[in-house]
Design an enzyme around this catalytic site. Sequence first.
Site, PDB file in Angstrom:
ATOM      1  N   GLU A  66     -14.094  -4.552  -0.158  1.00 42.81           N
ATOM      2  CA  GLU A  66     -13.082  -5.278  -0.924  1.00 42.81           C
ATOM      3  C   GLU A  66     -11.954  -4.314  -1.273  1.00 42.81           C
ATOM      4  O   GLU A  66     -12.187  -3.275  -1.902  1.00 42.81           O
ATOM      5  CB  GLU A  66     -13.681  -5.836  -2.221  1.00 42.81           C
ATOM      6  CG  GLU A  66     -12.626  -6.570  -3.041  1.00 42.81           C
ATOM      7  CD  GLU A  66     -13.101  -7.069  -4.398  1.00 42.81           C
ATOM      8  OE1 GLU A  66     -14.218  -6.682  -4.824  1.00 42.81           O
ATOM      9  OE2 GLU A  66     -12.349  -7.825  -5.021  1.00 42.81           O
TER      10      GLU A  66
ATOM     11  N   THR B  56       1.277   0.657   6.997  1.00 45.33           N
ATOM     12  CA  THR B  56       0.552   0.293   8.224  1.00 45.33           C
ATOM     13  C   THR B  56      -0.381   1.416   8.652  1.00 45.33           C
ATOM     14  O   THR B  56      -1.547   1.185   8.980  1.00 45.33           O
ATOM     15  CB  THR B  56       1.565  -0.010   9.349  1.00 45.33           C
ATOM     16  OG1 THR B  56       2.382  -1.100   8.905  1.00 45.33           O
ATOM     17  CG2 THR B  56       0.885  -0.358  10.648  1.00 45.33           C
TER      18      THR B  56
HETATM   19  O1  BCO Z   1       6.154  -4.159  11.085  1.00 41.75           O
HETATM   20  P1  BCO Z   1       7.394  -4.786  10.552  1.00 41.75           P
HETATM   21  O2  BCO Z   1       8.539  -3.840  10.428  1.00 41.75           O
HETATM   22  O3  BCO Z   1       7.747  -6.078  11.224  1.00 41.75           O
HETATM   23  O4  BCO Z   1       7.013  -5.231   9.043  1.00 41.75           O
HETATM   24  C1  BCO Z   1       6.695  -4.277   8.091  1.00 41.75           C
HETATM   25  C2  BCO Z   1       7.264  -4.642   6.742  1.00 41.75           C
HETATM   26  O5  BCO Z   1       8.536  -5.195   6.836  1.00 41.75           O
HETATM   27  C3  BCO Z   1       6.260  -5.646   6.245  1.00 41.75           C
HETATM   28  N1  BCO Z   1       6.179  -5.725   4.803  1.00 41.75           N
HETATM   29  C4  BCO Z   1       6.045  -4.727   3.942  1.00 41.75           C
HETATM   30  N2  BCO Z   1       5.968  -5.212   2.695  1.00 41.75           N
HETATM   31  C5  BCO Z   1       6.084  -6.547   2.819  1.00 41.75           C
HETATM   32  C6  BCO Z   1       6.216  -6.878   4.174  1.00 41.75           C
HETATM   33  N3  BCO Z   1       6.345  -8.129   4.634  1.00 41.75           N
HETATM   34  C7  BCO Z   1       6.368  -9.090   3.710  1.00 41.75           C
HETATM   35  N4  BCO Z   1       6.236  -8.873   2.393  1.00 41.75           N
HETATM   36  C8  BCO Z   1       6.096  -7.621   1.919  1.00 41.75           C
HETATM   37  N5  BCO Z   1       5.986  -7.399   0.614  1.00 41.75           N
HETATM   38  O6  BCO Z   1       5.006  -5.211   6.722  1.00 41.75           O
HETATM   39  C9  BCO Z   1       5.189  -4.361   7.857  1.00 41.75           C
HETATM   40  C10 BCO Z   1       4.587  -3.020   7.540  1.00 41.75           C
HETATM   41  O7  BCO Z   1       5.443  -2.290   6.716  1.00 41.75           O
HETATM   42  P2  BCO Z   1       5.137  -0.808   6.264  1.00 41.75           P
HETATM   43  O8  BCO Z   1       3.995  -0.256   7.015  1.00 41.75           O
HETATM   44  O9  BCO Z   1       6.391  -0.017   6.249  1.00 41.75           O
HETATM   45  O10 BCO Z   1       4.656  -1.100   4.761  1.00 41.75           O
HETATM   46  P3  BCO Z   1       4.902  -0.245   3.458  1.00 41.75           P
HETATM   47  O11 BCO Z   1       6.152  -0.660   2.782  1.00 41.75           O
HETATM   48  O12 BCO Z   1       4.743   1.197   3.767  1.00 41.75           O
HETATM   49  O13 BCO Z   1       3.677  -0.724   2.582  1.00 41.75           O
HETATM   50  C11 BCO Z   1       3.516  -2.098   2.260  1.00 41.75           C
HETATM   51  C12 BCO Z   1       3.143  -2.232   0.770  1.00 41.75           C
HETATM   52  C13 BCO Z   1       2.927  -3.731   0.461  1.00 41.75           C
HETATM   53  C14 BCO Z   1       1.875  -1.463   0.488  1.00 41.75           C
HETATM   54  C15 BCO Z   1       4.322  -1.653  -0.052  1.00 41.75           C
HETATM   55  O14 BCO Z   1       5.498  -2.331   0.259  1.00 41.75           O
HETATM   56  C16 BCO Z   1       4.094  -1.687  -1.558  1.00 41.75           C
HETATM   57  O15 BCO Z   1       3.539  -0.768  -2.126  1.00 41.75           O
HETATM   58  N6  BCO Z   1       4.534  -2.754  -2.231  1.00 41.75           N
HETATM   59  C17 BCO Z   1       4.428  -2.910  -3.676  1.00 41.75           C
HETATM   60  C18 BCO Z   1       2.991  -3.041  -4.121  1.00 41.75           C
HETATM   61  C19 BCO Z   1       2.284  -4.205  -3.483  1.00 41.75           C
HETATM   62  O16 BCO Z   1       2.805  -5.307  -3.385  1.00 41.75           O
HETATM   63  N7  BCO Z   1       1.042  -3.958  -3.059  1.00 41.75           N
HETATM   64  C20 BCO Z   1       0.165  -4.928  -2.500  1.00 41.75           C
HETATM   65  C21 BCO Z   1      -0.328  -5.767  -3.618  1.00 41.75           C
HETATM   66  S1  BCO Z   1      -1.749  -6.681  -3.282  1.00 41.75           S
HETATM   67  C22 BCO Z   1      -3.039  -5.609  -3.602  1.00 41.75           C
HETATM   68  O17 BCO Z   1      -2.841  -4.506  -4.005  1.00 41.75           O
HETATM   69  C23 BCO Z   1      -4.424  -6.081  -3.246  1.00 41.75           C
HETATM   70  C24 BCO Z   1      -5.172  -6.777  -4.267  1.00 41.75           C
HETATM   71  C25 BCO Z   1      -4.808  -6.775  -5.684  1.00 41.75           C
END
Ligand code: BCO
Length: 169
Positions: free
Chosen positions: A81, A98
């Site tokens: 999980e 990713t």
């Molecule tokens: O591969 P592509 O270029 O087509 O797409 C990329 C990104 O554009 C896409 N992506 C990233 N964040 C996204 C998203 N698409 C939709 N909604 C979003 N919020 O995904 C592909 C991979 O991108 P990446 O490898 O550069 O991702 P990154 O930004 O390094 O890491 C993704 C996150 C979600 C970890 C990061 O953006 C982040 O820390 N966001 C804020 C915190 C968050 O929302 N965390 C997830 C919460 S849910 C959780 O933690 C689980 C249970 C509670």
Amino acid sequence: KREEEAGRLKFVCVSNDSVDEHMVWLIGLKNIFARQLPNMPREYIVRLIMDRNHKSVMVIRRNQVVGGITYRPYVSQKFGEIAFCAIMADEQVKGYGTRLMNHLKQHARDVDGLTHFLTYADNNAVGYFVKQGFTKEIFLDKERWHGYIKDYDGGILMECKIDPKLPYT
Ligand code: BCO
């Protein structure tokens, strides 16, 4: 050592084992989660990160934590999980999320013996999880996970099957 000085990335998987360096990284990761997941109570984040049943896969650059994923492997049930997942604000959308997920899958399969991941994804993170191979449809038999993971409202339960052979990293 020289690779890290050049800004190369290091991927590690650690849990609360009292090794000083690991504790410093876990605290760094806690601070990233607290900032990036503002709806999660800080004490809850600390409790799970420091819980010895949880592990954290982290991306480290120049000995600084850039992001990570904290998960709990249920080894008897062969699934994990994901509790938290985040990358530092100014390092998002560079592919680190990713690469982190790929390291997690490889470690979970090869070290923990897991076949699946489940997570309650935040609404705005569903797109990220879909790109990592997660689905909103749950194929795993309910008896394998029911009663193990806690219900959590406000999130969407998602599943990912780990490929048994694919080299993820
Ligand atoms: O591969 P592509 O270029 O087509 O797409 C990329 C990104 O554009 C896409 N992506 C990233 N964040 C996204 C998203 N698409 C939709 N909604 C979003 N919020 O995904 C592909 C991979 O991108 P990446 O490898 O550069 O991702 P990154 O930004 O390094 O890491 C993704 C996150 C979600 C970890 C990061 O953006 C982040 O820390 N966001 C804020 C915190 C968050 O929302 N965390 C997830 C919460 S849910 C959780 O933690 C689980 C249970 C509670």
